[in-house]
Design a protein around this motif. Structure first.
Motif, PDB file in Angstrom:
ATOM      1  N   GLN A   1      39.359  46.593  27.437  1.00  0.00           N
ATOM      2  CA  GLN A   1      39.286  45.140  27.599  1.00  0.00           C
ATOM      3  C   GLN A   1      39.805  44.441  26.345  1.00  0.00           C
ATOM      4  O   GLN A   1      40.499  43.417  26.440  1.00  0.00           O
TER       5      GLN A   1
ATOM      6  N   GLY B   1      33.027  45.300  35.374  1.00  0.00           N
ATOM      7  CA  GLY B   1      31.571  45.207  35.472  1.00  0.00           C
ATOM      8  C   GLY B   1      30.963  46.433  36.130  1.00  0.00           C
ATOM      9  O   GLY B   1      29.947  46.961  35.658  1.00  0.00           O
ATOM     10  N   ILE B   2      31.580  46.897  37.205  1.00  0.00           N
ATOM     11  CA  ILE B   2      31.087  48.095  37.890  1.00  0.00           C
ATOM     12  C   ILE B   2      31.179  49.308  36.977  1.00  0.00           C
ATOM     13  O   ILE B   2      30.229  50.088  36.864  1.00  0.00           O
TER      14      ILE B   2
ATOM     15  N   ASN C   1      42.879  39.177  38.968  1.00  0.00           N
ATOM     16  CA  ASN C   1      41.957  38.856  37.873  1.00  0.00           C
ATOM     17  C   ASN C   1      40.501  38.993  38.306  1.00  0.00           C
ATOM     18  O   ASN C   1      39.670  39.504  37.543  1.00  0.00           O
ATOM     19  N   GLU C   2      40.173  38.554  39.511  1.00  0.00           N
ATOM     20  CA  GLU C   2      38.808  38.707  40.008  1.00  0.00           C
ATOM     21  C   GLU C   2      38.472  40.182  40.218  1.00  0.00           C
ATOM     22  O   GLU C   2      37.375  40.633  39.891  1.00  0.00           O
ATOM     23  N   GLY C   3      39.412  40.940  40.749  1.00  0.00           N
ATOM     24  CA  GLY C   3      39.216  42.373  40.949  1.00  0.00           C
ATOM     25  C   GLY C   3      39.052  43.110  39.639  1.00  0.00           C
ATOM     26  O   GLY C   3      38.253  44.056  39.533  1.00  0.00           O
TER      27      GLY C   3
ATOM     28  N   MET D   1      40.690  37.986  47.308  1.00  0.00           N
ATOM     29  CA  MET D   1      40.377  38.307  45.932  1.00  0.00           C
ATOM     30  C   MET D   1      41.695  38.489  45.173  1.00  0.00           C
ATOM     31  O   MET D   1      42.614  39.127  45.669  1.00  0.00           O
TER      32      MET D   1
ATOM     33  N   ARG E   1      37.820  41.852  36.800  1.00  0.00           N
ATOM     34  CA  ARG E   1      36.474  41.562  36.285  1.00  0.00           C
ATOM     35  C   ARG E   1      35.415  42.352  37.050  1.00  0.00           C
ATOM     36  O   ARG E   1      34.458  42.870  36.468  1.00  0.00           O
ATOM     37  N   PHE E   2      35.577  42.438  38.361  1.00  0.00           N
ATOM     38  CA  PHE E   2      34.646  43.192  39.183  1.00  0.00           C
ATOM     39  C   PHE E   2      34.644  44.668  38.787  1.00  0.00           C
ATOM     40  O   PHE E   2      33.583  45.276  38.608  1.00  0.00           O
ATOM     41  N   ALA E   3      35.828  45.261  38.654  1.00  0.00           N
ATOM     42  CA  ALA E   3      35.933  46.675  38.305  1.00  0.00           C
ATOM     43  C   ALA E   3      35.360  46.948  36.918  1.00  0.00           C
ATOM     44  O   ALA E   3      34.648  47.947  36.713  1.00  0.00           O
TER      45      ALA E   3
END
Length: 66
Positions: free
Chosen positions: A40, A12-13, A4-6, A1, A8-10
């Protein structure tokens, strides 16, 4: 991961969690939802986000630019 993916994940969570807490616990949790959204927006302009720094310290790698 990647970072950038992390990120977006964080985001969203945190958004989903704060919405659930605002609905089921107390409406003041919606201020946290607003904080996530404002962070953001500012990171879109400044290209800096505290979570990106934390994810980098956690060992996630930056994406390779080709």
């Amino acid at each position: 991961m990647t970072i950038n993916e992390g990120l977006r994940f964080a985001a969203g969570i945190f958004t989903l969690l704060s919405l659930l807490l605002g609905v089921y616990i107390h409406e003041y949790w919606f201020f946290f939802t607003g904080f996530v959204a404002l962070n953001q927006i500012q990171s879109a302009f400044t290209h800096w986000c505290p979570m990106m720094w934390m994810l980098g310290k956690a060992g996630l790698k930056r994406e390779q630019v080709l």
